[in-house]
Design a protein around this motif. Structure first.
Motif, PDB file in Angstrom:
ATOM      1  N   ASP A 115      29.022  41.925  13.467  1.00  0.00           N
ATOM      2  CA  ASP A 115      28.034  41.759  12.562  1.00  0.00           C
ATOM      3  C   ASP A 115      26.811  42.867  12.527  1.00  0.00           C
ATOM      4  OD1 ASP A 115      29.335  39.615  11.294  1.00  0.00           O
ATOM      5  OD2 ASP A 115      27.917  38.216  12.435  1.00  0.00           O
ATOM      6  N   ASN A 116      26.813  43.382  13.828  1.00  0.00           N
ATOM      7  CA  ASN A 116      25.608  44.237  14.019  1.00  0.00           C
ATOM      8  C   ASN A 116      26.154  45.847  13.866  1.00  0.00           C
ATOM      9  OD1 ASN A 116      27.239  44.162  16.383  1.00  0.00           O
ATOM     10  ND2 ASN A 116      25.668  44.707  17.830  1.00  0.00           N
ATOM     11  N   VAL A 117      27.392  45.911  13.255  1.00  0.00           N
ATOM     12  CA  VAL A 117      28.007  47.302  13.102  1.00  0.00           C
ATOM     13  C   VAL A 117      28.081  47.523  11.479  1.00  0.00           C
ATOM     14  CG1 VAL A 117      30.081  48.949  13.723  1.00  0.00           C
ATOM     15  CG2 VAL A 117      28.953  47.168  15.448  1.00  0.00           C
ATOM     16  N   SER A 118      27.896  48.746  11.100  1.00  0.00           N
ATOM     17  CA  SER A 118      28.144  48.966   9.729  1.00  0.00           C
ATOM     18  C   SER A 118      29.573  49.688   9.577  1.00  0.00           C
ATOM     19  CB  SER A 118      26.935  50.267   9.349  1.00  0.00           C
ATOM     20  OG  SER A 118      27.378  51.464   9.821  1.00  0.00           O
ATOM     21  N   PHE A 119      29.993  49.544   8.184  1.00  0.00           N
ATOM     22  CA  PHE A 119      31.149  50.286   7.987  1.00  0.00           C
ATOM     23  C   PHE A 119      31.492  51.424   8.296  1.00  0.00           C
ATOM     24  CE2 PHE A 119      31.358  46.739   4.477  1.00  0.00           C
ATOM     25  CZ  PHE A 119      32.635  45.929   5.129  1.00  0.00           C
ATOM     26  N   ASP A 120      30.332  52.210   7.914  1.00  0.00           N
ATOM     27  CA  ASP A 120      30.364  53.750   8.452  1.00  0.00           C
ATOM     28  C   ASP A 120      30.579  53.813   9.794  1.00  0.00           C
ATOM     29  OD1 ASP A 120      29.956  54.244   5.924  1.00  0.00           O
ATOM     30  OD2 ASP A 120      28.087  55.463   6.023  1.00  0.00           O
ATOM     31  N   GLU A 121      29.785  53.151  10.781  1.00  0.00           N
ATOM     32  CA  GLU A 121      29.787  52.969  12.145  1.00  0.00           C
ATOM     33  C   GLU A 121      31.234  52.512  12.712  1.00  0.00           C
ATOM     34  OE1 GLU A 121      25.250  52.077  13.664  1.00  0.00           O
ATOM     35  OE2 GLU A 121      26.694  50.338  12.873  1.00  0.00           O
ATOM     36  N   ALA A 122      31.939  51.569  12.145  1.00  0.00           N
ATOM     37  CA  ALA A 122      32.964  51.282  12.364  1.00  0.00           C
ATOM     38  C   ALA A 122      34.053  52.138  12.119  1.00  0.00           C
ATOM     39  CB  ALA A 122      33.371  49.795  11.589  1.00  0.00           C
ATOM     40  N   ALA A 123      33.958  52.946  11.141  1.00  0.00           N
ATOM     41  CA  ALA A 123      34.962  53.796  10.536  1.00  0.00           C
ATOM     42  C   ALA A 123      35.066  54.990  11.609  1.00  0.00           C
ATOM     43  CB  ALA A 123      34.775  54.487   9.337  1.00  0.00           C
ATOM     44  N   PHE A 267      36.651  47.112  22.456  1.00  0.00           N
ATOM     45  CA  PHE A 267      35.600  48.135  21.887  1.00  0.00           C
ATOM     46  C   PHE A 267      34.649  47.404  21.119  1.00  0.00           C
ATOM     47  CE2 PHE A 267      33.742  52.021  20.978  1.00  0.00           C
ATOM     48  CZ  PHE A 267      34.422  53.253  21.707  1.00  0.00           C
ATOM     49  N   ALA A 268      35.025  46.685  20.082  1.00  0.00           N
ATOM     50  CA  ALA A 268      34.115  45.926  19.157  1.00  0.00           C
ATOM     51  C   ALA A 268      33.242  45.148  20.233  1.00  0.00           C
ATOM     52  CB  ALA A 268      34.889  45.343  18.164  1.00  0.00           C
ATOM     53  N   GLY A 269      33.743  44.484  21.323  1.00  0.00           N
ATOM     54  CA  GLY A 269      32.838  43.549  21.801  1.00  0.00           C
ATOM     55  C   GLY A 269      31.856  44.337  22.755  1.00  0.00           C
ATOM     56  N   LEU A 270      32.124  45.555  23.287  1.00  0.00           N
ATOM     57  CA  LEU A 270      31.160  46.507  23.752  1.00  0.00           C
ATOM     58  C   LEU A 270      30.151  46.898  22.904  1.00  0.00           C
ATOM     59  CD1 LEU A 270      33.273  48.846  25.905  1.00  0.00           C
ATOM     60  CD2 LEU A 270      31.848  47.008  26.986  1.00  0.00           C
ATOM     61  N   MET A 271      30.369  47.179  21.464  1.00  0.00           N
ATOM     62  CA  MET A 271      29.481  47.408  20.416  1.00  0.00           C
ATOM     63  C   MET A 271      28.701  46.192  19.992  1.00  0.00           C
ATOM     64  SD  MET A 271      32.142  49.606  18.014  1.00  0.00           S
ATOM     65  CE  MET A 271      31.005  50.461  17.115  1.00  0.00           C
ATOM     66  N   GLU A 272      29.236  45.043  19.994  1.00  0.00           N
ATOM     67  CA  GLU A 272      28.567  43.986  19.638  1.00  0.00           C
ATOM     68  C   GLU A 272      27.598  43.777  20.784  1.00  0.00           C
ATOM     69  OE1 GLU A 272      29.534  39.643  17.559  1.00  0.00           O
ATOM     70  OE2 GLU A 272      31.032  40.647  19.144  1.00  0.00           O
ATOM     71  N   ALA A 273      27.785  43.902  21.996  1.00  0.00           N
ATOM     72  CA  ALA A 273      26.877  43.671  22.954  1.00  0.00           C
ATOM     73  C   ALA A 273      25.945  44.584  23.159  1.00  0.00           C
ATOM     74  CB  ALA A 273      27.890  43.513  24.655  1.00  0.00           C
ATOM     75  N   GLY A 274      25.916  45.822  22.402  1.00  0.00           N
ATOM     76  CA  GLY A 274      25.094  46.942  22.651  1.00  0.00           C
ATOM     77  C   GLY A 274      25.273  47.780  23.708  1.00  0.00           C
TER      78      GLY A 274
END
Length: 311
Positions: A115-123, A267-274
């Motif tokens: 939820d804390n990651v934008s489409f641009d960031e995810a891409a 990887f998404a989990g690391l991003m979600e956790a900041g």
């Protein structure tokens, strides 16, 4: 649907907009309505024809192998995903890439966008992030407390590799220009060597892992700094000289990315956790001109972070 295609190999002027058939999912596939994709060197290397022996595809070819968007259709047998899910992926490498309004993705390759990651960031993450992950952990087996040298730390792969290595407890050294030094230290680099003024091989010794994103003389010089008997050199550009590897009794290999939904979810989990963040250095609109301009920036080899195409 609209796509940006090439009908011949060549320069950036080969990129053109076209109407092509919207993909239909087969068993265990989904269709993703694209919100963003990103540029990788493989895109323009393939466009120029450098990879045609490896990927002998008929034209037209849709380039692009990063997907971020919303699932618009699911195929038979897909149980973990539904229409409306926000997902990102590194799809299989086919001639139907992600410079298009809709893209086919095999369901096991998908990951949920936090939820804390934008489409641009995810891409910006899948190809570069999985490349960094697999190089450091699957191939180099990087351990906490080890010294890792990441070449070209300010680039798309480098910015993610620095964060992953730091998060794993390694001592992180990188090469970059002086203007990016503070930025890379914020990402987790312990040492930044200004490649314009200093040859890393003159100042480093006993490095456990070298992550080579450059090849050529930089790759050759990297053997000089590796720890004898236990060092590992992982390249994503060129096959290392095995005579040099033998002389120091080190592992040296070139790798090719494997799409992997489970690693992308981690990887998404690391991003979600900041703990890791996407670095989007430039954004261009989805059009033939937008992709042309994005390729031009990528070809300079001086883009900071990732170059994203936003739909």
């Amino acid at each position: 649907m609209k796509a940006v295609i090439i009908e011949n190999y060549g320069g950036k002027d080969m990129l053109k907009e076209a109407e092509v058939a919207t993909p239909k999912p087969e068993a265990n596939q989904v269709v993703v309505e694209m919100k963003a994709t990103s540029i990788n060197p493989i895109d323009w290397k393939l466009r120029e024809g450098y990879l045609k022996q490896m990927m002998d595809w008929p034209f037209p070819i849709i380039l692009g192998w990063d997907a971020a968007g919303v699932i618009s259709e699911v195929g038979e047998g897909v149980t973990d995903w539904k229409v409306g899910d926000k997902v990102f992926a590194r799809p299989e490498t086919t001639r139907f890439g992600t410079y298009a309004e809709y893209a086919l993705v095999d369901a096991p390759l998908l990951a949920k966008i936090p939820d804390n990651v934008s489409f641009d960031e995810a891409a910006s993450i899948p190809l570069a992030g999985l490349t960094a992950w697999q190089a450091l952990f699957d191939h180099a087996n990087l351990q906490a407390g080890e010294k890792v040298l990441i070449h070209a730390g300010a680039g798309g792969v480098g910015t993610l590799a620095i964060q992953l290595a730091k998060n794993a407890g390694a001592h992180v050294i990188t090469t970059a220009s002086e203007k990016n030094a503070d930025f890379l230290k914020e990402l987790g680099a312990d040492e930044v060597i200004d490649y314009k003024t200093t040859n890393f091989a003159d100042v480093l010794t006993d490095v456990d892992v070298v992550f080579d994103t450059m090849g050529g003389d930089i790759q050759k010089d990297s053997f000089k700094v590796l720890k004898e008997n236990t060092g590992r050199l992982i390249s994503i550009v060129a096959e290392p000289d095995q005579e040099l590897a033998k002389a120091k009794n080190v592992v040296a290999k070139s790798i090719w990315l494997e799409p992997n939904g489970e690693q992308l979810q981690a990887f998404a989990g690391l991003m979600e956790a900041g703990k890791v963040k996407a670095i989007v250095g430039a954004t261009f609109p989805f059009s033939a001109q937008g992709v042309y301009d994005a390729h031009a920036l990528s070809e300079t080899h001086h883009a900071k972070g990732k170059i994203v195409i936003s739909f």
